[in-house]
Write a protein that holds these residues in place. Structure first.
Motif, mmCIF file in Angstrom:
data_model
loop_
_atom_site.group_PDB
_atom_site.id
_atom_site.type_symbol
_atom_site.label_atom_id
_atom_site.label_comp_id
_atom_site.label_asym_id
_atom_site.label_seq_id
_atom_site.Cartn_x
_atom_site.Cartn_y
_atom_site.Cartn_z
ATOM 1 N N TYR A 2 0.847 -1.187 0.000
ATOM 2 C CA TYR A 2 0.000 0.000 0.000
ATOM 3 C C TYR A 2 0.885 1.240 0.000
ATOM 4 O O TYR A 2 1.586 1.528 0.972
ATOM 5 N N ILE A 3 0.859 1.960 -1.109
ATOM 6 C CA ILE A 3 1.715 3.142 -1.242
ATOM 7 C C ILE A 3 0.951 4.248 -1.970
ATOM 8 O O ILE A 3 0.232 3.985 -2.941
ATOM 9 N N GLY A 4 1.090 5.472 -1.480
ATOM 10 C CA GLY A 4 0.436 6.609 -2.110
ATOM 11 C C GLY A 4 1.099 7.895 -1.658
ATOM 12 O O GLY A 4 2.198 7.878 -1.109
ATOM 13 N N CYS A 5 0.421 9.020 -1.868
ATOM 14 C CA CYS A 5 1.007 10.309 -1.531
ATOM 15 C C CYS A 5 -0.068 11.210 -0.950
ATOM 16 O O CYS A 5 -1.190 10.787 -0.702
ATOM 17 N N HIS A 6 0.293 12.459 -0.735
ATOM 18 C CA HIS A 6 -0.671 13.439 -0.241
ATOM 19 C C HIS A 6 -1.366 14.090 -1.425
ATOM 20 O O HIS A 6 -0.718 14.537 -2.367
ATOM 21 N N LEU A 7 -2.695 14.144 -1.360
ATOM 22 C CA LEU A 7 -3.483 14.758 -2.421
ATOM 23 C C LEU A 7 -4.322 15.892 -1.841
ATOM 24 O O LEU A 7 -4.606 15.916 -0.641
ATOM 25 N N SER A 8 -4.727 16.817 -2.688
ATOM 26 C CA SER A 8 -5.438 18.013 -2.234
ATOM 27 C C SER A 8 -6.946 17.797 -2.191
ATOM 28 O O SER A 8 -7.559 17.444 -3.202
ATOM 29 N N ILE A 9 -7.532 18.039 -1.029
ATOM 30 C CA ILE A 9 -8.980 17.925 -0.874
ATOM 31 C C ILE A 9 -9.701 19.007 -1.685
ATOM 32 O O ILE A 9 -10.884 18.866 -2.003
ATOM 33 N N ALA A 10 -8.986 20.063 -2.034
ATOM 34 C CA ALA A 10 -9.596 21.167 -2.775
ATOM 35 C C ALA A 10 -10.130 20.707 -4.128
ATOM 36 O O ALA A 10 -11.067 21.294 -4.672
ATOM 37 N N GLU A 11 -9.531 19.639 -4.681
ATOM 38 C CA GLU A 11 -9.976 19.154 -5.986
ATOM 39 C C GLU A 11 -11.213 18.276 -5.891
ATOM 40 O O GLU A 11 -11.765 17.875 -6.916
ATOM 41 N N GLY A 12 -11.661 17.967 -4.680
ATOM 42 C CA GLY A 12 -12.844 17.141 -4.505
ATOM 43 C C GLY A 12 -12.486 15.693 -4.203
ATOM 44 O O GLY A 12 -11.395 15.227 -4.546
ATOM 45 N N TYR A 13 -13.387 14.984 -3.563
ATOM 46 C CA TYR A 13 -13.117 13.621 -3.105
ATOM 47 C C TYR A 13 -12.970 12.633 -4.259
ATOM 48 O O TYR A 13 -12.038 11.837 -4.302
ATOM 49 N N GLU A 14 -13.883 12.687 -5.219
ATOM 50 C CA GLU A 14 -13.803 11.771 -6.364
ATOM 51 C C GLU A 14 -12.525 12.016 -7.160
ATOM 52 O O GLU A 14 -11.843 11.062 -7.552
ATOM 53 N N LYS A 15 -12.180 13.284 -7.356
ATOM 54 C CA LYS A 15 -10.998 13.587 -8.148
ATOM 55 C C LYS A 15 -9.725 13.131 -7.441
ATOM 56 O O LYS A 15 -8.764 12.715 -8.085
ATOM 57 N N MET A 16 -9.712 13.193 -6.101
ATOM 58 C CA MET A 16 -8.556 12.678 -5.371
ATOM 59 C C MET A 16 -8.353 11.200 -5.680
ATOM 60 O O MET A 16 -7.234 10.750 -5.939
ATOM 61 N N ALA A 17 -9.421 10.442 -5.643
ATOM 62 C CA ALA A 17 -9.329 9.003 -5.916
ATOM 63 C C ALA A 17 -8.849 8.744 -7.338
ATOM 64 O O ALA A 17 -8.020 7.856 -7.580
ATOM 65 N N LYS A 18 -9.343 9.530 -8.287
ATOM 66 C CA LYS A 18 -8.918 9.376 -9.681
ATOM 67 C C LYS A 18 -7.450 9.755 -9.850
ATOM 68 O O LYS A 18 -6.714 9.118 -10.620
ATOM 69 N N SER A 19 -7.016 10.796 -9.136
ATOM 70 C CA SER A 19 -5.607 11.198 -9.191
ATOM 71 C C SER A 19 -4.718 10.095 -8.648
ATOM 72 O O SER A 19 -3.642 9.810 -9.196
ATOM 73 N N ALA A 20 -5.161 9.463 -7.568
ATOM 74 C CA ALA A 20 -4.399 8.350 -6.995
ATOM 75 C C ALA A 20 -4.271 7.213 -7.995
ATOM 76 O O ALA A 20 -3.178 6.653 -8.194
ATOM 77 N N LEU A 21 -5.348 6.874 -8.657
ATOM 78 C CA LEU A 21 -5.315 5.811 -9.673
ATOM 79 C C LEU A 21 -4.355 6.154 -10.804
ATOM 80 O O LEU A 21 -3.645 5.282 -11.319
ATOM 81 N N SER A 22 -4.298 7.422 -11.170
ATOM 82 C CA SER A 22 -3.483 7.834 -12.318
ATOM 83 C C SER A 22 -1.990 7.670 -12.056
ATOM 84 O O SER A 22 -1.196 7.632 -12.992
ATOM 85 N N ILE A 23 -1.591 7.583 -10.782
ATOM 86 C CA ILE A 23 -0.167 7.425 -10.464
ATOM 87 C C ILE A 23 0.120 6.053 -9.853
ATOM 88 O O ILE A 23 1.173 5.838 -9.259
ATOM 89 N N ASP A 24 -0.835 5.135 -9.978
ATOM 90 C CA ASP A 24 -0.683 3.762 -9.487
ATOM 91 C C ASP A 24 -0.582 3.706 -7.961
ATOM 92 O O ASP A 24 0.069 2.837 -7.398
#
Length: 275
Positions: A2-24
């Protein structure tokens, strides 16, 4: 892994999840509100529901929320202390209602009153905040020890937890940069540091890792994160951490000075190191 990074809540919850997927990534962290202010994003239940659908469909690990930096639960100043308790309680209730598993925060600063005073202040605050009915765990983040910062020793972390009535709802988020700067030599004695943590706090209390390299030298008491493999901790130690039997099943969250593409590259490197 399980590995990820810090994402911005300002972009919205769904978009955070999509951003995470885009970087594996298969986990990620986000601030519960403005990290250096008081403003809070209104909960959009439809947006949250869309995020959860993406997480479920892609077998994500536990998400980690992070409280704003401005909170100081160790303060002797009534206004500062009251504000910190109010914001942490409000955001804790919010994260619990969203079923976010972990919510981490910087313990605080004693501002010259001494560690014992600050530790009790934090424990007292948590006793006001935690009702015992929550599912979300509050995680004390290990700190570097700059100034009058609390939580840079395992003993202080232990004493805070021991002072909380519902201590089963309090755990630890270990920051690799912070503990190295605080004087725990994870480069030359990772096993020894983990044994010390287990003896003092209990390894069962360790719930996640902020995976960061450090710009500063060992025991510097300074908090300066570096990109993975570009600091004084180094890639060899990072590999030991992510493959260590006591750590490898935990979620790892990058807080390195990178953009999304930079995090994607780091995640790729880390997955290769872990295999």
């Amino acid at each position: 892994m399980y590995i990820g990074c810090h994402l911005s809540i300002a972009e919205g919850y769904e978009k955070m999840a999509k951003s995470a997927l885009s970087i594996d990534a298969n986990v990620y962290q986000f601030f519960s509100r403005n990290p250096r202010g008081y403003s809070s994003k209104k909960m959009d239940m439809e947006d949250i529901s869309r995020m959860k659908k993406i997480l479920d469909e892609n077998s994500f690990g536990p998400l980690l929320a992070h409280a704003p930096y401005i909170l100081n639960l160790g303060s002797h100043k009534d206004r500062t202390y009251g504000m910190a308790k109010g914001i942490l309680k409000e955001d804790y209730e919010k994260m619990d209602s969203m079923s976010i598993p972990y919510f981490t925060f910087h313990p605080g600063n004693h501002l010259g009153k001494g560690p014992e005073y600050g530790v009790k202040r934090i424990a007292d605050a948590l006793n006001e905040i935690i009702t015992g009915n929550e599912n979300t765990m509050l995680l004390l983040e290990t700190m570097s020890g700059k100034g009058t910062e609390l939580g840079h020793t395992f003993e202080e972390i232990r004493d805070i937890i021991n002072g909380v009535k519902y201590s089963e709802l309090v755990g630890v988020c270990l920051d690799t940069c912070h503990i190295y700067s605080a004087g725990y030599d994870i480069v030359n004695d990772l096993d020894g540091v983990l044994e010390e943590f287990d003896n003092i706090v209990g390894i069962d209390k360790l719930k996640c890792i902020h995976l960061n390299d450090s710009m500063m030298e060992f025991n510097s008491r300074k908090d300066r994160h570096a990109k993975i493999g570009e600091g004084t901790i180094g890639l060899n130690t990072i590999k030991k951490i992510i493959t260590h039997p006591q750590l490898k099943e935990l979620p790892f969250y990058l807080e390195t000075p990178n953009d999304l593409e930079g995090h994607r590259k780091e995640i790729r490197v880390l997955r290769k190191l872990a295999n």
